[in-house]
Each structure stands twice: as structure tokens, then as C-alpha cells.
Design a protein around this motif. Sequence first.
Motif, PDB file in Angstrom:
ATOM      1  N   ILE A  35     -27.915   0.593 -17.705  1.00 60.52           N
ATOM      2  CA  ILE A  35     -27.362   1.776 -18.361  1.00 60.52           C
ATOM      3  C   ILE A  35     -28.244   2.169 -19.539  1.00 60.52           C
ATOM      4  O   ILE A  35     -28.544   3.355 -19.747  1.00 60.52           O
ATOM      5  N   VAL A  36     -28.714   1.178 -20.294  1.00 60.66           N
ATOM      6  CA  VAL A  36     -29.643   1.461 -21.403  1.00 60.66           C
ATOM      7  C   VAL A  36     -30.922   2.091 -20.861  1.00 60.66           C
ATOM      8  O   VAL A  36     -31.446   3.068 -21.407  1.00 60.66           O
ATOM      9  N   PHE A  37     -31.418   1.529 -19.745  1.00 62.66           N
ATOM     10  CA  PHE A  37     -32.611   2.066 -19.073  1.00 62.66           C
ATOM     11  C   PHE A  37     -32.411   3.530 -18.728  1.00 62.66           C
ATOM     12  O   PHE A  37     -33.287   4.364 -18.962  1.00 62.66           O
ATOM     13  N   GLY A  38     -31.216   3.856 -18.193  1.00 56.73           N
ATOM     14  CA  GLY A  38     -30.926   5.242 -17.838  1.00 56.73           C
ATOM     15  C   GLY A  38     -30.958   6.162 -19.049  1.00 56.73           C
ATOM     16  O   GLY A  38     -31.473   7.283 -18.978  1.00 56.73           O
ATOM     17  N   LEU A  39     -30.416   5.684 -20.159  1.00 54.97           N
ATOM     18  CA  LEU A  39     -30.410   6.526 -21.356  1.00 54.97           C
ATOM     19  C   LEU A  39     -31.816   6.717 -21.903  1.00 54.97           C
ATOM     20  O   LEU A  39     -32.181   7.806 -22.357  1.00 54.97           O
ATOM     21  N   LEU A  40     -32.649   5.660 -21.851  1.00 52.89           N
ATOM     22  CA  LEU A  40     -34.031   5.820 -22.301  1.00 52.89           C
ATOM     23  C   LEU A  40     -34.799   6.752 -21.367  1.00 52.89           C
ATOM     24  O   LEU A  40     -35.659   7.529 -21.800  1.00 52.89           O
ATOM     25  N   MET A  41     -34.467   6.689 -20.070  1.00 48.28           N
ATOM     26  CA  MET A  41     -35.040   7.636 -19.118  1.00 48.28           C
ATOM     27  C   MET A  41     -34.694   9.058 -19.509  1.00 48.28           C
ATOM     28  O   MET A  41     -35.526   9.967 -19.456  1.00 48.28           O
ATOM     29  N   ALA A  42     -33.422   9.271 -19.911  1.00 49.16           N
ATOM     30  CA  ALA A  42     -33.017  10.608 -20.333  1.00 49.16           C
ATOM     31  C   ALA A  42     -33.862  11.063 -21.513  1.00 49.16           C
ATOM     32  O   ALA A  42     -34.279  12.222 -21.584  1.00 49.16           O
ATOM     33  N   LEU A  43     -34.166  10.148 -22.442  1.00 45.99           N
ATOM     34  CA  LEU A  43     -35.059  10.482 -23.555  1.00 45.99           C
ATOM     35  C   LEU A  43     -36.442  10.854 -23.047  1.00 45.99           C
ATOM     36  O   LEU A  43     -37.073  11.798 -23.536  1.00 45.99           O
ATOM     37  N   ALA A  44     -36.920  10.094 -22.036  1.00 48.64           N
ATOM     38  CA  ALA A  44     -38.245  10.389 -21.482  1.00 48.64           C
ATOM     39  C   ALA A  44     -38.265  11.775 -20.848  1.00 48.64           C
ATOM     40  O   ALA A  44     -39.229  12.524 -21.012  1.00 48.64           O
ATOM     41  N   TRP A  45     -37.184  12.132 -20.141  1.00 46.51           N
ATOM     42  CA  TRP A  45     -37.123  13.474 -19.560  1.00 46.51           C
ATOM     43  C   TRP A  45     -37.151  14.523 -20.666  1.00 46.51           C
ATOM     44  O   TRP A  45     -37.781  15.574 -20.536  1.00 46.51           O
TER      45      TRP A  45
END
Lengths: 309, 104
Positions: A35-45
Amino acid sequence: MSIELFDLFLATSLVGLSLLLLLGADFFRSVVLFIVFGLLMALAWARLNAPDLALAEAIVGAGVTGALLMGTWHRTKSTFRGGEWNSRIVIPHIILTLIVAALLVWGVVELASEPVAGLKGEVLERLAESGVSSPVTAVLLNFRGYDTLLELGVLLLVVVAVQYAGANRPDVTTPPGAALTAFMAIISPLLVLVSGYLLWRGSHAPGGAFQAGAMLGAAGILALLVSPSNLVGWFEGRLRSLLVVGPLLFLSVAIAAVAGGNFLQFPLHWAGGLILLVEAGATISIAAALVVLFIGSSGKPELKGGAKE
Amino acid sequence: MTAPLYGIAGVLIFCVSLFALAVRPQLLHKVLALNVGGSGIFLVYIALASRGGGEVLDPVPQAMVITGIVIAVSTTALALVLVLKLEQLFGVTRLSDTDKGGTE
């Protein structure tokens, strides 16, 4: 040619997180890290100038997928032995992965240094004809509406497959904690409101049907966790209509468009209104589908003999 | 310079997920690996899409990845239901290591 420190930190964190979460023994920890990975991905997007994608990743990629994984893990906890490795093949696979990684990194670096314009120019040129002013929504619902129509079909197909694999019903035995109930009381009207806002906003700013539908689906999953019998009772009779309204509406509009042009060719004046209508239907169907998928992947099996609640 | 950086990150994430997919026998770990691998591929795709530069990202790849995320959730959900059914029918959450097949 400089790298922003933030981008470097973000990219390194993403790779590091993926190592931790995929190679760790405790699955619960892996899901939390996912879930943390997903949120950091959202930051990357967001860093890559893709706000629609950031919204979708945060809601669906991190939130709903995390809930699904956690639900299934909870259901299979007793037979799940997390720390296992297929020890015979680890060393050969490490070597193989390093070789593949080296080749792919070389390829990506080669590709990434070519300046390529892409289709941005063409889309922005014809944006006025699409009926909306957000380029991503124009592409999703008008220029490449066929992809979205089929995507709604795939979602429906997966729901049918999940139901076919064996009906499940939500677990009504564990009472929700006080914190979850209080949280749900505050957050559920906000979720519905923000979902409607994202749906309306999608025509001129980042947002749209998928983000709105996923948020509504997340609200439904939360409702399942807090008061499952209420939601299931309400769902029972209406489930099929809710699931079908999105694809059916889109398909009807697409066929009706044949009268003025081709299949899926929205008439110019009506395009904006039709897109909003189709997106509203899609929102409802996506939300219903996500709730059914959550029940399917974390529920208890139906009693033998077909006894239902 | 952000395009190669995120491209490399995406490739590395994908390779780690391939390794985890092969090496971890528990099915839930494999499902997680597939998901993370999918995210890595999306990262590579959008990193390459950002080569065009400017404030607005190329909308076509962005729309395709949004679609891809929804499809990835659907696939994950179906995979999880199959794992659940396997556990309910056979009591294990891994596939057999031997050549005889089945669930050992």
C-alpha cells in the motif's frame, strides 16, 4: 541534464520497497508495504505530470488492491506458511534476473534518450471536437472510447468469473471495532461526495469515471467491513442492474451514435452530455464490481446445499 | 533526465517481481509479485511517454495505463478468488513442487 533530488529519492524508494515487500517473509507486512508502494507510485505519477493516473493509482492500485490482498490473506491465514523459498532455484534465478535486468536497463536508457513527441499534439488539436476539455478524458471516452467500452466488459466478465468460481458471502461474524465504526460514520458521506465531484470534474480537470467509481467502491468495501448485513440486503435485488448499467449504457449510446455517424461516434453537440452520462453509468458499475470482487476474494463460502442468508 | 531515471526504476521493479514470481512458492506471494511487476511496467511506459516534455503528459499512454490499472485490479481479484477456492478445496495455498502435479 540534472536529476532532481526528490526524483532520485522517490525512484530509489520505489525499488527498495519492491525488494522489501516481495522478498519478505511476513505477508501482512508485505501488503502494508504494498500500500505504501502504491502511494509512492502515485507521487511518481504526479512527478511525471500524470495527475489522473496518480488519482487512479492511489484509489485503486494502493487502496482497493491492498484491501483485496488483506482480505484473502486473512481468510487463508491458517494454511499459509509465509517464509518459504524454492531454494534449489534461487542462485540460478539471481544470475538470470541480473542478466535480464542489465539488458533491460540498457534498452530503457537507449529508448529514454530519444526525444519523441508522441500523440500529445494530435490530441490537443482535436480536443475541441471531443466535448470535454480534459485531454485524458477525451482520449478515454471519445477518441479511444472503444478501449473503455471493452474495459467495462472485462470488468463485468471478471465479476461473472468470480461468481462462477463459487459464491461467497461477506463475513458477518466479526463485529467491527469502535474506531472503524466512528471513522466510517465520518468518512462515508465524504467518500460519496468526493466521488460525485471527481465524476463531474473529469470533463475539465483530472478526475473521471474510474477514479469516481473506485472511490465509491472503496466506500462500499468500508460499508461491508462495518455493517455487512445492511449492505448485502440492499445489494441483493439490485446487484445485476448495478453491474450492468455501465456497459449497457455505453453500448446503447455507441449503437445509437450509428444514426448520426459511425459506431461510437458521438455527435459533436451532444458529446459532452453523452460522455457525462456514460461516465455516470460506468461509475456505478465499477463501484458495484469492486464490492463484488471484495466479497469474492475475502468472504466465507456459501453453505452447502445452496443455503443463503 | 526524469525519463531514464523512472524508466530504470520501473525495469528494476519488474525484474525483482519476476524473480519473486519464480522463487516464492506460496501463491499469494506470486499474486503480489504480478501486481508489483505490473506497476513496474506502467512506470516504464509512462517514463517513456514523458520524453515529449512540457507540462502536459501525452494523454494516450496515460489513458492506457489508467485502463491497465483497472484491468490489473480485476486480474488480481480473480487470482485471489482462485487462491481462496484452492485453499477451501484442498487446504493448501501453494502448488506442488513434484512432477506428479496436484497439490502434493
